[in-house]
Design a protein around this motif. Structure first.
Motif, short mmCIF file in Angstrom:
data_model
loop_
_atom_site.label_atom_id
_atom_site.label_comp_id
_atom_site.label_asym_id
_atom_site.label_seq_id
_atom_site.Cartn_x
_atom_site.Cartn_y
_atom_site.Cartn_z
N SER A 156 0.84 -1.19 0.00
CA SER A 156 0.00 0.00 0.00
C SER A 156 0.88 1.24 0.00
O SER A 156 2.01 1.22 0.49
CB SER A 156 -0.90 -0.02 1.24
N VAL A 157 0.33 2.34 -0.53
CA VAL A 157 1.05 3.62 -0.44
C VAL A 157 0.88 4.24 0.94
O VAL A 157 1.57 5.20 1.28
CB VAL A 157 0.57 4.61 -1.52
N GLY A 158 -0.02 3.70 1.75
CA GLY A 158 -0.19 4.13 3.13
C GLY A 158 -0.45 5.61 3.27
O GLY A 158 -1.31 6.19 2.59
N TYR A 159 0.32 6.26 4.17
CA TYR A 159 0.10 7.67 4.46
C TYR A 159 0.47 8.57 3.28
O TYR A 159 0.16 9.77 3.26
CB TYR A 159 0.90 8.09 5.70
N GLN A 160 1.11 8.00 2.24
CA GLN A 160 1.47 8.79 1.06
C GLN A 160 0.36 8.81 0.01
O GLN A 160 0.57 9.26 -1.12
CB GLN A 160 2.75 8.22 0.44
N LEU A 161 -0.83 8.36 0.37
CA LEU A 161 -1.96 8.35 -0.56
C LEU A 161 -2.20 9.72 -1.20
O LEU A 161 -2.38 9.82 -2.42
CB LEU A 161 -3.22 7.86 0.16
N PRO A 162 -2.19 10.84 -0.43
CA PRO A 162 -2.44 12.15 -1.03
C PRO A 162 -1.37 12.58 -2.04
O PRO A 162 -1.56 13.55 -2.77
CB PRO A 162 -2.47 13.10 0.17
N GLU A 163 -0.24 11.89 -2.06
CA GLU A 163 0.83 12.24 -2.99
C GLU A 163 0.90 11.27 -4.17
O GLU A 163 1.13 11.68 -5.31
CB GLU A 163 2.19 12.22 -2.26
N LYS A 164 0.67 9.99 -3.91
CA LYS A 164 0.94 8.99 -4.92
C LYS A 164 -0.28 8.51 -5.70
O LYS A 164 -0.14 8.01 -6.82
CB LYS A 164 1.65 7.79 -4.28
N ALA A 165 -1.48 8.62 -5.15
CA ALA A 165 -2.67 8.13 -5.84
C ALA A 165 -2.96 8.98 -7.07
O ALA A 165 -2.73 10.19 -7.08
CB ALA A 165 -3.86 8.13 -4.89
N VAL A 166 -3.49 8.34 -8.10
CA VAL A 166 -3.81 9.04 -9.35
C VAL A 166 -4.81 10.16 -9.11
O VAL A 166 -4.70 11.25 -9.68
CB VAL A 166 -4.37 8.03 -10.39
N VAL A 167 -5.79 9.93 -8.24
CA VAL A 167 -6.83 10.91 -7.99
C VAL A 167 -6.27 12.20 -7.39
O VAL A 167 -6.91 13.26 -7.45
CB VAL A 167 -7.93 10.29 -7.09
N PHE A 168 -5.08 12.14 -6.84
CA PHE A 168 -4.42 13.33 -6.29
C PHE A 168 -3.27 13.82 -7.16
O PHE A 168 -2.47 14.66 -6.74
CB PHE A 168 -3.90 13.03 -4.87
#
Length: 991
Positions: free
Chosen positions: A354-366
């Motif tokens: 999982s990208v974990g706490y880095q979701l706001p940086e790594k997810a496509v939607v962001f």
């Protein structure tokens, strides 16, 4: 005067600190009485995060702090200190065992990971004391002994001490642990002394381990809880502060600072309790709670009583076996940050990374580049206000969207089915920040509910937690019925809950368990749990232990955090590599001196696994005997195994094993009774044995021949074979009795390890010997060592079930290899290859345990387990029910029959004794003994053809077949053709 009604719940997680303020008097209203809630990142100093959460909620709600009746906090800080092996937060511990002559071969921390053992376990000693299972004394405690050991502990500078006594949880009369603790405090007034029975229940090693972990973390726990309370006092809150426990109940902060281990797994429990609160008006039955976070999904069964189902047997904390109350939670690698990858065949994989706490940086939607579960979820729901949906559309994820939905649905359905206790549909509650990725319908769910406020369910669970009282005891049912005893113990549990702070008229018994003890007449274990609401009318001012100087507490915590950070930096190493095997399992070869097989640690691990599988559900776990033998070997003992073919006709072959209740054996760890029985027997006979053989290869006795042979007193080789080829309930079910009608093991001796020895020099039959020794068991502590009279080498070669140590080794190696290759789904087939192939063994069933019944008759536990047929996938998870058929296995300590039950109720026996019916865990390949059968376990049932020593004669079948278990109407039909196990000695010894 302002009325105190409001409850504050705070959950301090590794990523987020969640808070909620609620009014329980309005819990039936649509908003469930929730006045304010807050979710924010956890701070390095948790007290600041708590302060921030409280401040934000007070500002948004404008409530008066005087309206707050309590603050309850859940935290992962204490377990994180252990998991991270943080030297700055863990103290060194000394252990004082009140054990008399027992347990000395298995010292404290013997089974711990090396690094954690070196970090915590600083000193141990054995002193007089301990109780038998019936509450009588093994021996009185010796004050001078304890005082002398306390001086040594003081000299070493150790200030955390554990006192652990044999059967201390049933000690209501002598109070041995408490008296020993008082003596230690006299010598070391500043010491933290933990008595084991305050921490956990029956299970000597596991209770001791839990007590050691608890003692090690006490200084840090005090600092942490002081900082929690200081954060609260800064906001002028004058109310009791509670910490949530693993079972969903609460401890006053002052009590939690003494028992921090009880909070280790409160996070998942809080989420489950919060889910129950949010749906209390809709669901009045057991339900499955699915907590979806950023990286993992935790699935647990919330019982109809509103509390999580607890894990059976033992649980592991950072590689340490413990037995304190712990929720039964299954985790899978599915969360909002789980990485989604396409396969070549067009299918998808989700997680476990999982990208974990880095979701706001790594997810496509962001605006990132990594495809996550959140991206696909946003794609499928235009109403979600998460990131920029157009970015996901541009990335072309739509072509895989239906595949994503199908995989998520299947992963959740499998996890839920694993935790269910029956095939019936059950309500499923979705909570946690990642709950949006789950579908609204799931197979196996009667309904799927995503309650409002589910994102802070953990804080709600903390705010609504209750007070408990638990009694785990062994009681006599000789003069009273079990139901009468249950009623009496229930009253004690209710009183304990009230003593712990519960309001008397709200206390109810929520859990009751009654376990008859094997080989012990009229003795049963009773486990009762009662819960109630906290009584805020009782001495509220005394309950609040908020320190007078909040700033000092926070400064102390800042210093702890600084030291902890430095400790973590200093501990950075490649320590993980030390846990990897330093050999290739497939090319490993055992060590030999001539034709003598020299047992290594690796050999021992594999033999132990194999012994329990060959126990066919009985024989007891070999675990403690493995630890004892490993200690002998590490101290220089050489353990040798020889082929029965290499015996001389005139050799004398000794035999020994344990008799008694596995429950007693798990608490009163073996002393020298096995060896003492041998010593007394051969002193009486005036001869010396040349070799030793195990009475039975199945279960704990499978290692006794190796222990006796490797001990300095005997120092003789162990024969690669045994007298059963499995485990049987009684010692007359042996192959020598098949081939010789007169008694063959006389004289025989039993010894209780505490100064009592009994001889049987003459008898009409081995059955009579067995009956006499069994009758003496209850008067000798319900567990004894037995020495059987020797058999000549000539007779051994004629009667032995050959190469069963080799067979155990091969089975254990197959399990270990399957694990190392991540192919546990084919472990059953690997075991079959080792026991003769498909002509000799077969998979009888794959499924899930859905029913267990037990009763005690003539000292043996009789029962029946029901296993539903399910379709297993390559991951060992259950899919849909494959057929309407079920498998029924009656057992008498060991499994007797397998009976296939068709949809219309027709029954057909598909295997029976003497063939081996082995139940293994589908998740790890390990044996599951009959005491460990419980609802929901995924299992594989193996059938292995018995040795021709049992099947070639009518007498063999009469003793070891269905007739030996009183089933005269059952005709034995072999499941295959027996093939003699391949000797490790013949294969690997130098030619």
């Amino acid at each position: 005067m302002t009325q105190r009604n409001l409850r504050i719940g705070i959950d301090v997680g590794g990523t987020n600190t969640d808070g909620v303020i609620l009014d329980p008097t309005r819990s039936s209203e649509p908003d469930r009485g929730i006045i304010a809630w807050h979710k924010a990142s956890t701070t390095a100093n948790p007290s600041l995060g708590i302060n921030n959460a409280l401040t934000a909620m007070f500002n948004s709600s404008q409530i008066d702090p005087k309206e707050v009746a309590s603050v309850t906090i859940g935290t992962t800080h204490f377990i994180n200190a252990v998991v991270e092996q943080d030297e700055a937060r863990l103290a060194k511990v000394a252990v004082v065992r009140l054990c008399g002559p027992f347990s000395r071969g298995v010292p404290p921390c013997v089974d711990w990971p090396k690094k954690l053992r070196e970090l915590l376990c600083a000193y141990f000693c054995f002193v007089d004391g301990g109780l038998e299972v019936d509450g009588s004394l093994i021996s009185e405690i010796n004050e001078e002994q304890i005082r002398k050991e306390a001086e040594v502990i003081k000299e070493k500078g150790i200030r955390s001490v554990v006192v652990n006594g044999v059967f201390s949880p049933v000690d209501v009369l002598y109070q041995q642990e408490e008296k020993a603790a008082a003596i230690i405090k006299q010598v070391i007034p500043e010491a933290d002394v933990v008595v084991s029975k305050d921490v956990a229940n029956l299970g000597f090693l596991e209770r001791e381990n839990a007590a050691i972990l608890n003692a090690s973390i006490l200084p840090f726990a005090r600092k942490t809880i002081d900082s929690f309370q200081s954060a609260i006092s800064r906001l002028s809150l004058q109310c009791p502060v509670f910490i949530t426990q693993n079972d969903g109940t609460i401890l006053l902060a002052s009590a939690a600072s003494k028992l921090p281990i009880r909070t280790f797994s409160s996070g998942p429990t809080n989420s489950m309790r919060g889910a129950a609160f949010l749906t209390q008006n809709e669901i009045k039955e057991a339900m499955m709670v699915v907590d979806i976070g950023g990286t993992t999904t935790d699935v647990g069964l919330l019982l109809a009583n509103g509390f999580p189902r607890q894990a059976a047997a033992f649980s592991e904390v950072s590689g340490v076996r413990t037995n304190f109350s712990y929720p039964d939670v299954r985790s899978i690698g599915l969360g909002g940050g789980s990485i989604v990858r396409p396969r070549a065949d067009g299918s998808l994989t989700i997680g476990p990374d999982s990208v974990g706490y880095q979701l706001p940086e790594k997810a496509v939607v962001f605006g990132g580049q990594v495809h996550t579960a959140t991206d696909y979820t946003v794609l499928g729901n235009e109403k979600l206000e998460i990131g920029d949906r157009s970015l996901v559309v541009k990335a072309g994820l739509e072509k895989n969207f239906s595949g994503f939905q199908a995989v998520v649905k299947k992963m959740l359905e499998r996890a839920i089915d694993t935790m269910k206790t029956s095939a019936d549909d059950i309500p499923v509650l979705l909570v946690g920040g990642g709950a949006v990725i789950a579908p609204n319908e799931l197979t196996g769910a009667s309904k799927v509910v995503k309650p409002e406020f589910s994102g802070v369910a953990n804080a709600i669970g903390a705010a609504t937690a209750r007070v408990s009282g638990v009694v785990d005891t062994v009681e006599s049912t000789e003069s009273k019925s079990a139901s009468h005893v249950m009623e009496e113990v229930s009253k004690r549990a209710i009183k304990k809950a009230v003593d712990n702070g519960a309001k008397a008229d709200t206390v109810q018994v929520v859990e009751m368990d009654h376990l008859p003890l094997q080989y012990i007449a009229n003795k049963s274990r009773f486990i009762i749990k009662a819960v109630g609401d906290f009584d805020f009318s009782r001495n509220v001012r005394d309950q609040s232990t908020i320190p007078p100087s909040s700033e000092a507490a926070i400064d102390d915590m800042e210093e702890y955090q600084k030291k902890s950070s430095e400790s973590k930096q200093n501990n950075i190493s490649n320590d993980e590599s030390s846990n990897l095997p330093d050999f290739d399992i497939q090319t490993y070869k055992p060590k030999f001196e001539g034709r003598e097989w020299i047992i290594s640690d690796t050999d021992l691990q594999w033999i132990t696994i194999g012994c329990y599988i060959l126990g066919t559900g009985g024989g007891g776990s070999p675990y403690q005997y493995m630890l004892r033998l490993r200690e002998l070997m590490r101290k220089g003992s050489v353990v040798r195994v020889i082929s029965p073919d290499d015996l001389k006709d005139e050799d004398l072959v000794a035999c020994g094993g344990g008799k008694g209740s596995p429950t007693v054996g798990s608490e009163k760890l073996a002393g020298d009774e096995m060896m003492e029985a041998q010593t007394e027997l051969y002193k009486y006979m005036g001869v010396k044995p040349d070799a030793v053989i195990a009475l039975e290869i199945g279960g704990g006795n499978g290692l006794q021949g190796l222990i006796l042979g490797g001990s300095s007193n005997m120092n003789i080789p162990c024969v690669d074979g045994d007298w059963m080829g499995r485990a049987y309930p009684v010692a007359w079910q042996t192959t020598p009795v098949v081939f010789e009608t007169k008694p063959v093991f006389l004289p025989s001796t039993i010894c209780d390890g505490n100064g009592n020895v009994m001889f049987m020099t003459k008898a009409r039959s081995e059955l009579m010997v067995e009956r006499a020794f069994r009758a003496a068991l209850s008067q000798m502590g319900s567990h004894v060592g037995c020495a059987k009279g020797p058999i000549t080498g000539a007779n051994t070669k004629s009667w032995v079930v050959e190469h069963t140590i080799s067979l155990s080794w091969r089975i254990g190696r197959a399990v270990a290899l399957s694990r190392s290759l991540n192919s546990i789904d084919t472990v059953a087939e690997s075991i079959i290859n080792e026991v003769g192939g498909e002509e000799s063994a077969k998979v009888l069933w794959k499924g899930k345990i859905t029913g267990v019944e037990r009763t005690l008759r003539m000292g043996h536990v009789y029962g029946e387990v029901i296993i539903e047929n399910v379709d297993m996938t390559g991951t060992g998870d259950p899919g849909d029910i494959a057929t309407g058929k079920k498998l029924k296995i009656p057992f008498k300590n060991e499994n007797i029959l397998t009976i296939e039950v068709s949809e219309d109720g027709h029954e057909e026996i598909i295997a029976s004794v003497p063939d081996l019916i082995c139940v293994i865990d589908a998740q790890n390949g390990e044996a599951i003994g009959t005491p460990e059968y419980r609802y929901g376990l995924l299992v594989i049932v193996l059938g292995i053809t018995a040795s021709e020593k049992w099947t070639s004669t009518a007498r063999g079948l009469e003793i070891g077949g269905p007739k030996g278990f009183g089933m005269d109407d059952v005709v034995y039909k072999p499941i295959g053709v027996f093939k003699k196990p391949i000797s490790v000695i013949d294969e690997y010894a130098p030619k």
